[in-house]
Structure formats: structure tokens, C-alpha cells
Design a protein around this motif. Sequence first.
Motif, PDB file in Angstrom:
ATOM      1  N   PHE A  70      68.333  21.682 -37.024  1.00 39.82           N
ATOM      2  CA  PHE A  70      68.559  20.798 -38.167  1.00 39.82           C
ATOM      3  C   PHE A  70      68.415  19.341 -37.716  1.00 39.82           C
ATOM      4  CE2 PHE A  70      70.675  24.507 -39.955  1.00 39.82           C
ATOM      5  CZ  PHE A  70      70.348  24.423 -41.315  1.00 39.82           C
ATOM      6  N   THR A  71      67.776  18.551 -38.519  1.00 38.75           N
ATOM      7  CA  THR A  71      67.763  17.110 -38.309  1.00 38.75           C
ATOM      8  C   THR A  71      69.083  16.541 -38.833  1.00 38.75           C
ATOM      9  OG1 THR A  71      66.809  16.681 -40.485  1.00 38.75           O
ATOM     10  CG2 THR A  71      65.265  17.056 -38.664  1.00 38.75           C
ATOM     11  N   HIS A  72      69.265  15.223 -38.659  1.00 40.93           N
ATOM     12  CA  HIS A  72      70.463  14.583 -39.209  1.00 40.93           C
ATOM     13  C   HIS A  72      70.496  14.747 -40.728  1.00 40.93           C
ATOM     14  CE1 HIS A  72      73.746  11.772 -39.721  1.00 40.93           C
ATOM     15  NE2 HIS A  72      73.017  11.125 -40.637  1.00 40.93           N
ATOM     16  N   ASP A  73      69.343  14.537 -41.372  1.00 43.59           N
ATOM     17  CA  ASP A  73      69.271  14.737 -42.817  1.00 43.59           C
ATOM     18  C   ASP A  73      69.527  16.212 -43.165  1.00 43.59           C
ATOM     19  OD1 ASP A  73      68.794  12.133 -43.488  1.00 43.59           O
ATOM     20  OD2 ASP A  73      66.610  12.340 -43.540  1.00 43.59           O
ATOM     21  N   GLY A  74      69.033  17.090 -42.302  1.00 41.70           N
ATOM     22  CA  GLY A  74      69.242  18.524 -42.552  1.00 41.70           C
ATOM     23  C   GLY A  74      70.716  18.885 -42.532  1.00 41.70           C
ATOM     24  N   GLU A  75      71.461  18.314 -41.600  1.00 44.28           N
ATOM     25  CA  GLU A  75      72.901  18.566 -41.511  1.00 44.28           C
ATOM     26  C   GLU A  75      73.605  18.051 -42.767  1.00 44.28           C
ATOM     27  OE1 GLU A  75      74.480  20.278 -39.388  1.00 44.28           O
ATOM     28  OE2 GLU A  75      73.224  20.422 -37.589  1.00 44.28           O
ATOM     29  N   THR A  76      73.146  16.890 -43.237  1.00 42.04           N
ATOM     30  CA  THR A  76      73.754  16.316 -44.444  1.00 42.04           C
ATOM     31  C   THR A  76      73.515  17.219 -45.661  1.00 42.04           C
ATOM     32  OG1 THR A  76      73.446  14.064 -43.612  1.00 42.04           O
ATOM     33  CG2 THR A  76      73.776  14.319 -45.983  1.00 42.04           C
ATOM     34  N   VAL A  77      72.267  17.670 -45.815  1.00 44.16           N
ATOM     35  CA  VAL A  77      71.934  18.552 -46.940  1.00 44.16           C
ATOM     36  C   VAL A  77      72.672  19.884 -46.800  1.00 44.16           C
ATOM     37  CG1 VAL A  77      70.071  19.792 -48.103  1.00 44.16           C
ATOM     38  CG2 VAL A  77      69.697  17.465 -47.276  1.00 44.16           C
ATOM     39  N   LEU A  78      72.811  20.399 -45.581  1.00 40.14           N
ATOM     40  CA  LEU A  78      73.531  21.654 -45.350  1.00 40.14           C
ATOM     41  C   LEU A  78      74.976  21.551 -45.828  1.00 40.14           C
ATOM     42  CD1 LEU A  78      73.779  24.498 -44.110  1.00 40.14           C
ATOM     43  CD2 LEU A  78      74.264  23.384 -41.897  1.00 40.14           C
ATOM     44  N   ALA A  79      75.642  20.425 -45.507  1.00 40.92           N
ATOM     45  CA  ALA A  79      77.031  20.236 -45.939  1.00 40.92           C
ATOM     46  C   ALA A  79      77.120  20.213 -47.457  1.00 40.92           C
ATOM     47  CB  ALA A  79      77.582  18.943 -45.344  1.00 40.92           C
ATOM     48  N   GLU A  80      76.162  19.545 -48.121  1.00 45.03           N
ATOM     49  CA  GLU A  80      76.154  19.504 -49.582  1.00 45.03           C
ATOM     50  C   GLU A  80      75.873  20.898 -50.163  1.00 45.03           C
ATOM     51  OE1 GLU A  80      76.980  17.065 -51.453  1.00 45.03           O
ATOM     52  OE2 GLU A  80      77.016  15.400 -50.009  1.00 45.03           O
ATOM     53  N   ALA A  81      74.976  21.614 -49.503  1.00 49.13           N
ATOM     54  CA  ALA A  81      74.621  22.952 -49.975  1.00 49.13           C
ATOM     55  C   ALA A  81      75.833  23.867 -49.972  1.00 49.13           C
ATOM     56  CB  ALA A  81      73.511  23.532 -49.098  1.00 49.13           C
ATOM     57  N   ARG A  82      76.633  23.782 -48.916  1.00 48.64           N
ATOM     58  CA  ARG A  82      77.824  24.628 -48.839  1.00 48.64           C
ATOM     59  C   ARG A  82      78.809  24.295 -49.958  1.00 48.64           C
ATOM     60  NH1 ARG A  82      77.809  24.535 -42.305  1.00 48.64           N
ATOM     61  NH2 ARG A  82      77.162  26.717 -41.983  1.00 48.64           N
ATOM     62  N   GLN A  83      78.965  23.027 -50.247  1.00 47.87           N
ATOM     63  CA  GLN A  83      79.873  22.637 -51.331  1.00 47.87           C
ATOM     64  C   GLN A  83      79.339  23.096 -52.684  1.00 47.87           C
ATOM     65  OE1 GLN A  83      81.565  18.627 -51.298  1.00 47.87           O
ATOM     66  NE2 GLN A  83      80.870  18.358 -49.175  1.00 47.87           N
ATOM     67  N   ILE A  84      78.057  22.931 -52.903  1.00 41.47           N
ATOM     68  CA  ILE A  84      77.453  23.331 -54.179  1.00 41.47           C
ATOM     69  C   ILE A  84      77.586  24.839 -54.389  1.00 41.47           C
ATOM     70  CG2 ILE A  84      75.255  23.553 -55.415  1.00 41.47           C
ATOM     71  CD1 ILE A  84      74.436  20.880 -54.087  1.00 41.47           C
ATOM     72  N   LEU A  85      77.308  25.612 -53.347  1.00 42.89           N
ATOM     73  CA  LEU A  85      77.381  27.069 -53.461  1.00 42.89           C
ATOM     74  C   LEU A  85      78.809  27.536 -53.691  1.00 42.89           C
ATOM     75  CD1 LEU A  85      74.853  28.157 -50.692  1.00 42.89           C
ATOM     76  CD2 LEU A  85      74.545  28.277 -53.166  1.00 42.89           C
ATOM     77  N   ALA A  86      79.769  26.882 -53.052  1.00 44.77           N
ATOM     78  CA  ALA A  86      81.171  27.261 -53.242  1.00 44.77           C
ATOM     79  C   ALA A  86      81.587  27.047 -54.690  1.00 44.77           C
ATOM     80  CB  ALA A  86      82.060  26.465 -52.297  1.00 44.77           C
ATOM     81  N   VAL A  87      81.248  25.891 -55.246  1.00 41.64           N
ATOM     82  CA  VAL A  87      81.591  25.601 -56.641  1.00 41.64           C
ATOM     83  C   VAL A  87      80.848  26.555 -57.580  1.00 41.64           C
ATOM     84  CG1 VAL A  87      81.424  23.898 -58.484  1.00 41.64           C
ATOM     85  CG2 VAL A  87      82.126  23.190 -56.185  1.00 41.64           C
TER      86      VAL A  87
END
Length: 300
Positions: free
Chosen positions: A61-78
Motif C-alpha cells: 500500500f502507498t500512503h494514499d492507499g493506507e488512507t483509502v484503506l482506513a476509509e474503506a473499513r469505516q464505510i464497510l462497517a457502517v
Amino acid sequence: MTNSLDIDHLRTLVAIAECGGFSRAAAVRHISQPALSQHVRLLERGLKRKLFEKDGRVMRFTHDGETVLAEARQILAVHDQAMERLTVEKPRTITVGCTEHAAEQVLPEMLRALDNGFPGAATRFEIGRSTALVDAVTKGVVDLAFVLDPGSAGAGHEVARLPLTWYAAPSWTPPADGSAWPLVAFEEPCGLRERALVALDGEGHRVTVTGQSSTLEGVTAGVRAGLGVALLPTSGGRPHGLVERDDLPTTGDVSLRMVVRRGLEPDVELAAADAVARFFSTRPQLRLVPSPLVRSTSGA
């Protein structure tokens, strides 16, 4: 930049992080690796960010990839929590199978017991040949089934012994000396058919199968038509239009067994066993086999 994010693509991103690579993530997501790579490319194109970079032979993961990954986890949880709240819970379904010989008498009592014991459940039933029902239970298609076992042992556990009775049309008469005895039977393989052939052969009779069917209705129709005699188990009542023949060889009884799928809830199995116990305890002509699942029933 994209106006929306695809939930499947976000699940792919999380799967890559949790599985540690593209190939394992593709297997977990049940998609091909090219399809998984396409998910990543569509995310990168929509977000206008590079999400992965090559580090030797692996992708990280790039730095941007890590950022998107964190958002993805939150979106999927909700998203998943909302789906749980909004999705209508499917009613529990209990599927009961029963051999035709016992269906008319045993099955109604069984379904009443399950309906009373599990008011929120939907009960459905299947009637068929014992071999097919055992196979359906083994595959998990049917939750529990009541089947015949002409032998001394078989699948599941024995719940009752049903007497075997010869039936014929009222006008039927035994054949003259030397003539073959006509038998109406179930299609092979069938333990009852074999039992009838062995019993008549033991009395020195030649036997010809003059009619056969895959269903009980077909067998009894053949007997009513005068095609021959049939050996059938009795769970209560006499088939319409037929008479019992007590001048043919005694064949004893047959085992009625209850088979349950692996993992079936104990309360369902207990309710079924209890219903069978109540049914047979009111019919002294039938022999109830005490079940280890239920306590003794008065009159059994």
C-alpha cells in the motif's frame, strides 16, 4: 474524482490488506486475480490516487492507499450495520421428510408438534423413498426424515416397529397349483420388495412381479386393479379398496427410523421424537421403540 465508491471494490481493498496479497484475496473474494486487479485500477482511476506500489516481488500500500484503506473499513462497517438493521430476518424453515408409508398418519402429528414448538418457524415437508430421503438428510437438504429400514440396522435411530401386512383386491384369489404368484411391488432397489420375494419363495411359490411403481399410490392402484398382492407396512388404517390376506407367509415387521442432518438443533430433534412418541403411544397395535431423547409416554 468519482462521486461514489463501489462497495465491492472497497471489500476487495480490505481483503488484500487482510490476506496479505492479491492472489489470496482473490481466492477469499471468489473472483479471478485479473478481476481483483481491475477493482484496484477502477478505485485508483476514480480517486485519482495510486494505492499500491511494487516493493521487490510484492505489492505494498502507498500512503494514499493506507488512507483509502482506513476509509474503506469505516464505510464497510457502517454499510454492513445498516444492512443488518434494514434486512428483514428470514423465517426459520424446518424441512421434514417422510416415507409414504407413514406420511398419512405420522406426518400431520409431526408438523403440528413443530408448529406448536416453533411458532416463528416455517415448516415444509417432503415425501419420498427412504433411500432418497436419507441421501437428502446427508446432504443437508432435509433437516430430519422418517424412513423405513427392512433390515435390523440402518441410518439414524429406530422409533417404532410397523407390522408388515399382505394386501389384495377383494376379488383376488391365489393362483392354482404350479402357477406363478403375482406380486405388485416398488421399483428396485426396495427392501420390502426383496422381503416379499423371499417370503413367498420360502413357501415354495414361484413369483412374478406383475406391476411395479415408484410410489405407494401406484402400488396400491395396481393391487386394486387385481394385478397381484403387495406387502406393505401398516402405520394405522388399511389402504382404500384393499383387504388384508392372512393366508400368506408371516413376514414380521419393519423398522421406522428417524434420521437427522448433522448440526440440527437439539430442540428440533427433541420435538420430532416427542411427536412420534405421542402418536405411537395411542396406537397399541404398533410398537413404539423408546427414544433416548424423550421420557416414557403414558400408554407406550
